[in-house]
Design a protein around this motif. Structure first.
Motif, PDB file in Angstrom:
ATOM      1  N   THR A  10       0.833  -1.209   0.000  1.00  0.00           N
ATOM      2  CA  THR A  10       0.000   0.000   0.000  1.00  0.00           C
ATOM      3  C   THR A  10       0.862   1.250   0.000  1.00  0.00           C
ATOM      4  O   THR A  10       0.591   2.214  -0.726  1.00  0.00           O
ATOM      5  CB  THR A  10      -0.943  -0.004   1.211  1.00  0.00           C
ATOM      6  N   THR A  11       1.919   1.232   0.803  1.00  0.00           N
ATOM      7  CA  THR A  11       2.842   2.372   0.815  1.00  0.00           C
ATOM      8  C   THR A  11       3.495   2.540  -0.552  1.00  0.00           C
ATOM      9  O   THR A  11       3.622   3.664  -1.065  1.00  0.00           O
ATOM     10  CB  THR A  11       3.913   2.185   1.902  1.00  0.00           C
ATOM     11  N   ALA A  12       3.895   1.439  -1.174  1.00  0.00           N
ATOM     12  CA  ALA A  12       4.481   1.500  -2.516  1.00  0.00           C
ATOM     13  C   ALA A  12       3.475   2.081  -3.517  1.00  0.00           C
ATOM     14  O   ALA A  12       3.856   2.840  -4.419  1.00  0.00           O
ATOM     15  CB  ALA A  12       4.933   0.115  -2.957  1.00  0.00           C
ATOM     16  N   TYR A 172       3.390   9.913   3.233  1.00  0.00           N
ATOM     17  CA  TYR A 172       2.608   9.876   2.001  1.00  0.00           C
ATOM     18  C   TYR A 172       1.105   9.804   2.251  1.00  0.00           C
ATOM     19  O   TYR A 172       0.322   9.676   1.305  1.00  0.00           O
ATOM     20  CB  TYR A 172       3.048   8.691   1.133  1.00  0.00           C
ATOM     21  N   GLY A 173       0.706   9.895   3.508  1.00  0.00           N
ATOM     22  CA  GLY A 173      -0.724   9.891   3.822  1.00  0.00           C
ATOM     23  C   GLY A 173      -1.409   8.557   3.617  1.00  0.00           C
ATOM     24  O   GLY A 173      -2.607   8.506   3.286  1.00  0.00           O
ATOM     25  N   VAL A 174      -0.672   7.465   3.803  1.00  0.00           N
ATOM     26  CA  VAL A 174      -1.241   6.130   3.627  1.00  0.00           C
ATOM     27  C   VAL A 174      -2.255   5.834   4.740  1.00  0.00           C
ATOM     28  O   VAL A 174      -1.929   5.993   5.924  1.00  0.00           O
ATOM     29  CB  VAL A 174      -0.130   5.060   3.636  1.00  0.00           C
ATOM     30  N   PRO A 175      -3.458   5.399   4.398  1.00  0.00           N
ATOM     31  CA  PRO A 175      -4.446   5.047   5.425  1.00  0.00           C
ATOM     32  C   PRO A 175      -4.121   3.674   6.026  1.00  0.00           C
ATOM     33  O   PRO A 175      -4.692   2.653   5.636  1.00  0.00           O
ATOM     34  CB  PRO A 175      -5.771   5.034   4.652  1.00  0.00           C
ATOM     35  N   LEU A 176      -3.203   3.656   6.979  1.00  0.00           N
ATOM     36  CA  LEU A 176      -2.720   2.391   7.526  1.00  0.00           C
ATOM     37  C   LEU A 176      -3.817   1.575   8.197  1.00  0.00           C
ATOM     38  O   LEU A 176      -3.700   0.355   8.315  1.00  0.00           O
ATOM     39  CB  LEU A 176      -1.588   2.665   8.521  1.00  0.00           C
ATOM     40  N   GLU A 177      -4.875   2.251   8.613  1.00  0.00           N
ATOM     41  CA  GLU A 177      -5.992   1.543   9.245  1.00  0.00           C
ATOM     42  C   GLU A 177      -6.721   0.624   8.260  1.00  0.00           C
ATOM     43  O   GLU A 177      -7.454  -0.280   8.672  1.00  0.00           O
ATOM     44  CB  GLU A 177      -6.975   2.536   9.866  1.00  0.00           C
ATOM     45  N   LEU A 178      -6.516   0.822   6.965  1.00  0.00           N
ATOM     46  CA  LEU A 178      -7.157  -0.016   5.943  1.00  0.00           C
ATOM     47  C   LEU A 178      -6.323  -1.238   5.594  1.00  0.00           C
ATOM     48  O   LEU A 178      -6.816  -2.157   4.945  1.00  0.00           O
ATOM     49  CB  LEU A 178      -7.403   0.800   4.667  1.00  0.00           C
ATOM     50  N   THR A 179      -5.064  -1.253   5.999  1.00  0.00           N
ATOM     51  CA  THR A 179      -4.160  -2.327   5.592  1.00  0.00           C
ATOM     52  C   THR A 179      -4.276  -3.549   6.499  1.00  0.00           C
ATOM     53  O   THR A 179      -4.728  -3.450   7.642  1.00  0.00           O
ATOM     54  CB  THR A 179      -2.701  -1.836   5.579  1.00  0.00           C
ATOM     55  N   TRP A 180      -3.840  -4.693   5.981  1.00  0.00           N
ATOM     56  CA  TRP A 180      -3.915  -5.947   6.736  1.00  0.00           C
ATOM     57  C   TRP A 180      -2.645  -6.743   6.534  1.00  0.00           C
ATOM     58  O   TRP A 180      -2.205  -6.944   5.404  1.00  0.00           O
ATOM     59  CB  TRP A 180      -5.112  -6.768   6.291  1.00  0.00           C
TER      60      TRP A 180
END
Length: 218
Positions: A10-12, A172-180
């Motif tokens: 996701t970060t990538a 980068y404003g990644v919504p980390l709460e969406l990641t798994w």
């Protein structure tokens, strides 16, 4: 963009977007234990990135060959901490297969770059995360595709530690709460599998609290 729904890929993806690319998102359902939850994360992240062009590839054969705790229910996911050597969660040549399929999609879409969120920190356990492997795959892909196809495989996280990835994601404003990232649970991250431990360690070293829920926070 190979997008599992995890923090690294996701970060990538957010880095790729910041570099001006129009993202074509590619996800694999390969009968992994957390397939439903990863697919859900993929959809949510694509929505957040406003990705219109999405591919979900069904790969049931990984379950057929087994040999990994991620795809074989008879092999327990280890929860005792990260061990030396190739762990039982390694899926045989998974990234090689993913990159090969992604190359076919990229050629069809006339893409210029192929992003994957591999990290060398994982390479002691996962041989298909090594930078030299990715370089060899790039050469093979360009040898095996049309002359006008000239793909660059981009690995923006390959030399980062997990805590650096957390910091980069926030930049980068990644919504980390969406990641798994959890290897074995779909409703609440276990907190004790190798992937959860690595992720939690990264957040701890970065001095930031992981926004997802855990059954256990070691």
């Amino acid at each position: 963009m190979i997008l599992s729904g995890g923090m690294d890929s996701t970060t990538a993806a957010y880095i790729a977007k910041s570099e001006g690319y129009e993202i074509v998102a590619l996800h694999f359902d390969y009968r992994q234990r957390t397939q439903r939850r990863e697919h859900e994360a993929f959809d949510a992240i694509c929505d957040a990135l406003a990705v219109a062009n999405r591919y979900v590839i069904d790969l049931p054969f990984f379950e057929q060959i087994g040999a990994s705790a991620l795809t074989d229910a008879s092999i327990d996911v280890p929860t005792g901490g990260i061990e030396e050597g190739v762990p039982v969660t390694y899926v045989p040549f998974r990234n090689g297969i993913f990159l090969s399929i992604a190359a076919a999609v990229a050629e069809k879409e006339r893409a210029e770059a192929l992003y994957i969120g591999v990290v060398e920190e994982d390479s002691s356990g996962y041989p298909d995360c090594r930078e030299d492997f990715i370089a060899a795959m790039q050469k093979a892909i360009n040898l095996g595709t049309k002359e006008e196809t000239n793909l660059v495989i981009k690995t923006p996280l390959v030399h980062l530690k997990k805590e650096d990835i957390v910091k980069t994601a926030l930049e980068y404003g990644v919504p980390l709460e969406l990641t798994w990232s959890c290897y074995q649970n779909e409703d609440e991250a276990c907190g004790v599998c190798d992937s959860c431990r690595l992720r939690l360690k990264g957040f701890e070293k970065a001095g930031i609290e992981d926004p997802i829920a855990y059954k256990i926070r070691p």
